[in-house]
Design an enzyme around this catalytic site. Structure first.
Site, mmCIF file in Angstrom:
data_model
loop_
_atom_site.group_PDB
_atom_site.id
_atom_site.type_symbol
_atom_site.label_atom_id
_atom_site.label_comp_id
_atom_site.label_asym_id
_atom_site.label_seq_id
_atom_site.Cartn_x
_atom_site.Cartn_y
_atom_site.Cartn_z
ATOM 1 N N HIS A 199 -9.813 2.710 0.553
ATOM 2 C CA HIS A 199 -8.389 2.368 0.481
ATOM 3 C C HIS A 199 -8.090 1.745 -0.880
ATOM 4 C CE1 HIS A 199 -4.406 1.492 1.418
ATOM 5 N NE2 HIS A 199 -4.531 0.719 2.492
ATOM 6 N N GLU A 248 0.156 5.229 13.866
ATOM 7 C CA GLU A 248 0.515 6.424 13.090
ATOM 8 C C GLU A 248 0.306 7.686 13.907
ATOM 9 O OE1 GLU A 248 -0.236 8.500 8.696
ATOM 10 O OE2 GLU A 248 -1.681 7.012 9.446
ATOM 11 N N LYS A 261 -8.922 8.836 2.978
ATOM 12 C CA LYS A 261 -9.504 7.502 2.759
ATOM 13 C C LYS A 261 -10.923 7.398 3.313
ATOM 14 C CE LYS A 261 -5.209 4.790 2.541
ATOM 15 N NZ LYS A 261 -4.181 5.817 2.814
ATOM 16 N N PHE A 288 2.017 -3.503 3.721
ATOM 17 C CA PHE A 288 2.347 -4.830 4.233
ATOM 18 C C PHE A 288 3.814 -5.129 3.946
ATOM 19 C CE2 PHE A 288 -2.141 -6.915 3.914
ATOM 20 C CZ PHE A 288 -2.529 -6.209 5.039
ATOM 21 N N CYS A 310 0.808 -1.228 0.000
ATOM 22 C CA CYS A 310 0.000 0.000 0.000
ATOM 23 C C CYS A 310 0.838 1.273 0.000
ATOM 24 C CB CYS A 310 -0.962 -0.016 1.183
ATOM 25 S SG CYS A 310 -2.160 -1.364 1.093
ATOM 26 N N HIS A 363 -1.746 8.299 6.382
ATOM 27 C CA HIS A 363 -2.100 7.033 5.743
ATOM 28 C C HIS A 363 -3.514 6.645 6.174
ATOM 29 C CE1 HIS A 363 -1.385 3.307 3.651
ATOM 30 N NE2 HIS A 363 -1.575 2.586 4.736
#
Length: 407
Positions: A336, A312, A331, A395, A161, A301
């Site tokens: 996403h 985060e 998002k 990931f 991502c 993010h």
């Protein structure tokens, strides 16, 4: 202006909020999510998605549409928009000096799952000879080069991502190394497939608010429970600032810093202390020659997964010495888009600088009490800012941080 500054001279954008940068910006600023139950996802446990609305790939691409999958269609559309926005003429540019870097998170399930079914059913004669070239992650970059006559370095990058942001950093390196004069960089993803949805559902990564699709994506919210699967593409035209000035282009912003790192911690979970994010953040600021106090906004993010948002947020609070600037996660509206997210959010961060306005985080009714951030919610916030950062994580522990400065 630093000699390392890279000008963003054109942008192209397709999201669930709109089919170009103008409509996507308007949709993101509305703070209203277009997420819906997706009949094409069938009977999977979480049949929610954010699709690009009213996108007619055949009308745009003609015969090229038959040999390519949807993530390529979205990438091509964004590339065309970006080149037009930059005022470039592809019939006269020196194609050997034009590069293309596209981030893609996964191969196209659209083709590979169909091919696997035909294989298991022994329908060998009906298997398309284009099965491999149309579904591999480099297909988007290759098709952009074919369509636009870009003959310089081209590649796909995949850091899950964080792929879209990594593509921009890679493009910046190509320009600073003088290997290209122009680079089209971005990300594209079309992951709204039953197999992808089911896989993320089994991980517990998706929001299960099937009864309330538009309220499902809730970054930083007390009751967040996961993300909404989404498709989209973002492409930016990047040039050295001196080259942009020489052709009298008017940059949207300057891409002035990039940092990347790897957690080396876990195949899916972020480092609990945000150690990798901190290294990427510090490297990006150093690359830009800026201090954290110079940053006026953070495009987070912010996936709306419980643990990632908390990590985060805590890391941002620490990195800004307890006084982080206003934060948003787009998002909440776009969902996403996986490998495309970093590029889409870079375009939105560029527009945030241009309009001096921070879009709201959708569906944020009650901020998680464990999150000590000034998260913009409910409505857009006018805000004076000269530089912003955009975070992307993936990931495998991939981290990418972009720094953009006002033009």
């Amino acid at each position: 202006m630093s000699r390392r500054d890279i000008a963003v001279t054109g942008v192209g954008l397709l999201t669930s909020a709109g089919t170009d940068a103008v409509t996507s910006w308007r949709g993101v600023c509305s703070g209203e999510s277009p997420a819906a139950v997706d009949p094409d996802l069938g009977d999977v446990p979480v049949p929610l998605s954010c699709r690009v609305p009213d996108f007619d790939a055949a009308a745009l691409l003609g015969r090229a549409v038959w040999r390519t999958d949807r993530f390529v269609h979205l990438a091509l559309a964004a590339a065309y928009q970006a080149v037009t926005d930059a005022g470039l003429d592809t019939t006269t540019w020196d194609g050997a000096r034009v590069g293309v870097v596209v981030g893609v998170g996964t191969e196209s399930k659209e083709t590979s799952v169909t091919a696997l079914r035909k294989y298991t059913e022994h329908q060998y004669a009906t298997l398309s000879p284009l099965t491999v070239p149309r579904s591999t992650v480099n297909a988007a970059a290759a098709e952009i080069c074919i369509a636009l006559g870009a003959r310089g370095p081209s590649m796909a990058v995949t850091t899950a991502c964080a792929s879209g942001a990594t593509a921009l950093g890679t493009a910046r390196d190509l320009l600073l190394a003088d290997r290209c004069d122009i680079v089209l960089a971005g990300g594209a993803e079309a992951p709204c497939h039953p197999l992808t949805s089911l896989s993320f559902s089994q991980m517990g990564a998706l929001s299960t608010r099937v009864h309330d699709p538009q309220g499902a994506s809730r970054p930083f919210e007390r009751d967040r429970d996961g993300f909404v699967l989404a498709e989209g593409a973002g492409v930016l035209v990047l040039e050295r600032a001196s080259d942009a000035r020489a052709r009298r282009a008017r940059p949207h912003a300057y891409f002035c810093g990039y940092g990347s790192s790897t957690d080396a911690h876990h195949y899916a979970a972020a480092h609990p202390a945000g150690a990798g994010f901190e290294r990427a953040f510090t490297a990006a600021l150093a690359d830009a020659g800026l201090h954290e106090t110079d940053i006026g906004h953070v495009n987070a993010h912010g996936t709306a997964t419980p643990m990632n948002d908390q990590i985060e947020a805590a890391t941002l609070h620490r990195l800004f010495n307890g006084h982080p600037p206003p934060v948003t996660s787009t998002k909440g509206v776009t969902g996403h888009t996986l490998g495309a997210a970093g590029a889409i959010e870079a375009v939105l961060a560029t527009l945030t600088l241009r309009h001096q306005t921070i879009p709201p985080t959708a569906n944020l009714d009650v901020l998680d009490p464990a999150i000590d951030l000034d998260v913009v919610a409910k409505e857009p916030r006018p805000h004076r800012m000269q530089a912003v950062i955009s975070n992307s994580f993936g990931f495998g522990g991939h981290n990418a941080v972009l720094v953009l400065r006002q033009a």
